[in-house]
Design an enzyme around this catalytic site. Sequence first.
Site, PDB file in Angstrom:
ATOM      1  N   GLN A  29      73.438  24.650 -18.457  1.00 47.97           N
ATOM      2  CA  GLN A  29      73.245  26.181 -19.666  1.00 47.97           C
ATOM      3  C   GLN A  29      73.996  27.220 -19.150  1.00 47.97           C
ATOM      4  O   GLN A  29      74.129  28.643 -18.723  1.00 47.97           O
ATOM      5  CB  GLN A  29      71.364  26.550 -19.292  1.00 47.97           C
ATOM      6  CG  GLN A  29      70.974  27.267 -19.786  1.00 47.97           C
ATOM      7  CD  GLN A  29      71.473  28.179 -21.822  1.00 47.97           C
ATOM      8  OE1 GLN A  29      71.212  26.641 -22.260  1.00 47.97           O
ATOM      9  NE2 GLN A  29      71.791  28.750 -21.827  1.00 47.97           N
ATOM     10  N   ASP A  48      63.387  33.779 -20.320  1.00 40.06           N
ATOM     11  CA  ASP A  48      63.381  31.817 -21.422  1.00 40.06           C
ATOM     12  C   ASP A  48      62.027  31.734 -20.958  1.00 40.06           C
ATOM     13  O   ASP A  48      61.266  32.995 -20.970  1.00 40.06           O
ATOM     14  CB  ASP A  48      63.561  30.762 -19.519  1.00 40.06           C
ATOM     15  CG  ASP A  48      63.432  29.761 -20.353  1.00 40.06           C
ATOM     16  OD1 ASP A  48      63.695  29.230 -21.841  1.00 40.06           O
ATOM     17  OD2 ASP A  48      63.766  28.620 -19.935  1.00 40.06           O
ATOM     18  N   ARG A 106      78.125  26.877 -24.864  1.00 38.21           N
ATOM     19  CA  ARG A 106      77.454  25.806 -24.299  1.00 38.21           C
ATOM     20  C   ARG A 106      78.362  24.882 -24.736  1.00 38.21           C
ATOM     21  O   ARG A 106      78.963  23.576 -24.267  1.00 38.21           O
ATOM     22  CB  ARG A 106      75.649  25.178 -25.145  1.00 38.21           C
ATOM     23  CG  ARG A 106      75.206  26.522 -24.675  1.00 38.21           C
ATOM     24  CD  ARG A 106      74.043  25.849 -23.137  1.00 38.21           C
ATOM     25  NE  ARG A 106      74.295  24.452 -22.758  1.00 38.21           N
ATOM     26  CZ  ARG A 106      73.091  24.177 -23.340  1.00 38.21           C
ATOM     27  NH1 ARG A 106      71.813  24.363 -24.120  1.00 38.21           N
ATOM     28  NH2 ARG A 106      72.672  22.653 -23.019  1.00 38.21           N
TER      29      ARG A 106
END
Length: 299
Positions: free
Chosen positions: A134, A216, A285
């Site tokens: 990530q 997050d 990603r």
Amino acid sequence: MPKNYLSINDISKEELENLLDRSAQLKADLKNGADQSNLLKGKSVGMIFEKPSLRTRISFEVGIRQLGAFPIVLSAQEIMMGGRETRQDVSRVMSQYLDMVMIRTFGHDVVEEFATHSDIPVINGLTDLEHPCQTLADLLTIKEHYGSFEGLKIAYIGDGNNTVRSLMLACTKLGVHISVACPLKFEPGKEFESEFTHVCHGVGTAAEGADVIYTDVWSSMGQEKEAQERKQIFSGYQVNTNLLEEFAKETAIVLHCLPAHRGEEITAEALKDHETTILRQAENRLHTQKAVMLHLLGA
Ligand code: CP
Ligand code: NVA
């Protein structure tokens, strides 16, 4: 010994910078219609998922195919690693068939033990401790936006979890300042701190003058039972328009690794306002993981 990518600490500053440069090049080449299928032609890459995934699963599988390699996805139920047979045996057997393996699991010790017995490179696709794949996508997204990391301040608001731990290690390597605001007892851990990191409990302190605001989920995979309690504890740690307007730079970008829980760590409005960047972060990603796989296989 094969090279692994279990932690940001597995790569040097130079390797990190090279991975970002290569990711950008792979991305540009792909968009120009380049055929990349000769880069890992004939290789086989295994993926073990002991937790759910959307982005990691798809971006790895698509990336592996774009590079000309063959992906094999295995769920926890299929191989029952540690139950049906030991991690050591699974690792040694997989080394006979495959060229590389990616693992998403709970304990970081699982990927470490697997790697100890492996003859092929092992990639951490997320553990409770770190999420190094990530981080590369996060950094590429920031670099694409600002051109360089020079003088930037990153602020992370929320749980001191896997995502921010890897980001802190990478910021330390690159000399980028990161300020983390989390509730007491939810800090990332002293071993992730450095002269470039600042861990505090006030969102305003962390977000003040920030160029990047990152968040997050309040409850990560495996913490579902604590979710209700965490909602109370984390209620002040939300990325919203007020926070952005009051503290961050007017030009700040917002990042989120996704999945997002609107109304918890980020409001629907803040997510919507910054969705272009957040979706590019998800896209990245693909490009960054292709660079990691090429690096580990020396291709
Ligand atoms: N950001 C991320 O790792 O997403 P997934 O859990 O869907 O793979
Ligand atoms: N911290 C989150 C990241 C998900 C990509 C989790 O571990 O569930």
